[in-house]
Design a protein around this motif. Structure first.
Motif, PDB file in Angstrom:
ATOM      1  N   GLY A  23       4.406  44.933 -58.106  1.00  0.00           N
ATOM      2  CA  GLY A  23       4.837  43.636 -58.596  1.00  0.00           C
ATOM      3  C   GLY A  23       6.235  43.236 -58.161  1.00  0.00           C
ATOM      4  N   ARG A  26       9.514  42.596 -60.374  1.00  0.00           N
ATOM      5  CA  ARG A  26       9.099  42.818 -61.756  1.00  0.00           C
ATOM      6  C   ARG A  26       9.190  44.295 -62.170  1.00  0.00           C
ATOM      7  N   TYR A  29      10.726  46.144 -65.308  1.00  0.00           N
ATOM      8  CA  TYR A  29      10.035  46.237 -66.601  1.00  0.00           C
ATOM      9  C   TYR A  29       9.500  47.648 -66.811  1.00  0.00           C
ATOM     10  N   LEU A 251       2.234  44.947 -64.862  1.00  0.00           N
ATOM     11  CA  LEU A 251       3.298  43.940 -64.798  1.00  0.00           C
ATOM     12  C   LEU A 251       2.749  42.532 -64.981  1.00  0.00           C
ATOM     13  N   ILE A 345       6.588  37.107 -67.471  1.00  0.00           N
ATOM     14  CA  ILE A 345       7.724  37.483 -66.632  1.00  0.00           C
ATOM     15  C   ILE A 345       8.114  36.343 -65.700  1.00  0.00           C
ATOM     16  N   ALA A 349      11.857  34.813 -65.133  1.00  0.00           N
ATOM     17  CA  ALA A 349      12.505  34.621 -63.831  1.00  0.00           C
ATOM     18  C   ALA A 349      13.024  33.192 -63.684  1.00  0.00           C
ATOM     19  N   ASP A 378       5.692  32.489 -60.820  1.00  0.00           N
ATOM     20  CA  ASP A 378       5.073  33.768 -60.466  1.00  0.00           C
ATOM     21  C   ASP A 378       5.614  34.287 -59.142  1.00  0.00           C
ATOM     22  N   SER A 381       9.239  35.478 -59.436  1.00  0.00           N
ATOM     23  CA  SER A 381       9.438  36.750 -60.139  1.00  0.00           C
ATOM     24  C   SER A 381       9.210  37.951 -59.239  1.00  0.00           C
ATOM     25  N   LEU A 393      14.358  42.251 -67.910  1.00  0.00           N
ATOM     26  CA  LEU A 393      13.060  42.941 -67.878  1.00  0.00           C
ATOM     27  C   LEU A 393      13.170  44.357 -68.426  1.00  0.00           C
TER      28      LEU A 393
END
Length: 415
Positions: A23, A26, A29, A251, A345, A349, A378, A381, A393
């Motif tokens: 991801g 991301r 996280y 994620l 997420i 972002a 999307d 991120s 995150l």
């Protein structure tokens, strides 16, 4: 799912697996969730590591190899992993790769071949937007590869597996470093292949090479790109290494019905936008399969439970023998502890990007994405390699894990 299962009779002291999704940016996280697990279990450096099998793809490959290299510590040195994430800089880690964007490396290789100066394309290949060298320095320098090999040799790590996609054949390749005496039963699916060898930074960089964003990476004589294109969450390799308990960190936020309805009109209005489509495509390719895999795993658990109650041990053994012949292993009951981000997420972002200002090419790219509309969050991120975003995150992952502290302790008590 594509390959979920193992032998009917579990081996003694079956290891618990850590399975991490891809991801891009991301991935911080995942570091936050690991910190929450360490806190929930009260683990200290001198304690035993809670995991024995490590399986990851894309950015998950970076985090899992970090964890495997620190499996001699109960806390997985997770504080230092978080510090690595918080050291990210948009100005450094989202630099535009001009030679990659203009395919200058490919043209240079062709000139060398014409002049008879060699046929080697080099370690990187293909058009790319983002300069991969800062990421290469992190993966090569921050992860203690020698310690990872030592942990495998000492059986502190039963297996570490990294998934990548072989460009020439389109097959998912599972690079596996396996401890002495540990069996990794490869899939008989022709779309997959297993390669047993010590893991290096090249394997991880190949797994994390998102097409068009980063160049494909050479390992041996072949080029590879992001393993998440076919294998976003490599659960099956962990099972095939003997794991019975699986900690899976996805994620992908799972929105409720109200969220889906609220976003519906915005998504319809944005549909013709190319950046919007790119974000949804990356989500579909790299993130969306984990829920399906887990649903199939649960169905297999249910099937095995029914078989155990309704057929004789001899008949059940025959079923397992047939499965062994056809897929290389039978089925057994598997237990999962799955984490999803509790908030979107992409929205995090977008909010972080609105707060940030900068004059670098990376900052300009983020600003340009934001002007295209909020529904491109999307895609943003995946690319937002920024310390402020990483911090949020990490905090989100830590909070999500701490909220389930009792569940975490019960899971590891059973395992």
């Amino acid at each position: 799912m594509r390959d979920v299962g193992s032998f009917l009779r579990p081996r003694p002291a079956a290891p618990t697996a850590l399975v991490l999704s891809g991801g891009g940016a991301r991935g911080s996280y995942e570091a936050g969730v690991l910190a929450g697990i360490v806190d929930a279990l009260g683990l200290r450096p001198g304690d035993a590591c809670p995991f024995g099998v490590f399986s990851g793809t894309s950015v998950g490959a970076i985090n899992t190899t970090w964890a495997a290299a620190n499996a001699h510590r109960g806390d997985l040195n997770v504080d230092e992993l978080i510090r690595q994430w918080l050291a990210l800089s948009l100005d450094t880690h989202l630099r535009i790769d001009v030679p990659g964007l203009l395919r200058l490396r490919e043209y240079g290789a062709r000139v060398r071949r014409m002049l008879g100066l060699g046929t080697d394309h080099g370690p990187r290949w293909g058009r790319s937007v983002v300069d991969s060298r800062p990421l290469e320095r992190i993966v090569s320098g921050a992860i203690d590869w020698q310690k990872l090999h030592e942990n495998v040799e000492r059986r502190l790590v039963h297996a570490a597996v990294v998934a990548a996609l072989e460009v020439s054949s389109g097959r998912t390749t599972l690079f596996a470093e396996v401890a002495p005496g540990v069996e990794f039963s490869p899939s008989r699916d022709p779309r997959r292949q297993a390669v047993w060898e010590p893991l290096t930074a090249d394997h991880v960089l190949a797994s994390a090479a998102i097409p068009f964003l980063f160049p494909a990476r050479r390992v041996g004589r072949e080029y590879y790109c992001d393993g998440g294109l076919r294998y976003s969450t490599p659960i099956a390799p962990a099972i095939r290494c003997g794991a019975e308990h699986l900690v899976v960190i996805s994620l992908l936020h799972r929105p409720g019905r109200a969220e889906l309805l609220a976003e519906g009109r915005e998504r319809v209005d944005a549909y013709p936008n190319l950046i919007f489509l790119a974000g949804k495509l990356i989500n579909a390719l790299l993130l969306d399969t984990v829920d399906y895999d887990l649903q199939v795993l649960e169905r297999l658990n249910t099937l095995l439970s029914v078989l155990e109650r309704t057929v004789t041990p001899h008949e059940l053994e025959h079923v397992q023998q047939v499965l062994q012949r056809n897929r290389g292993m039978g089925y057994r009951m598997l237990h999962t502890l799955v984490f999803h981000p509790s908030v979107d997420i992409g929205a995090v972002a977008a909010d972080q990007a609105r707060r940030r200002r900068g004059r670098s090419a990376g900052s300009w790219a983020v600003t340009h994405l934001m002007r295209s509309g909020s529904v491109e969050d999307d895609l943003l991120s995946f690319l937002y390699f920024d310390s402020g975003f990483a911090q949020r995150l990490v905090e989100l992952g830590h909070r999500d894990a701490r909220a389930r502290a009792d569940e975490i302790r019960r899971f590891f008590d059973r395992s």
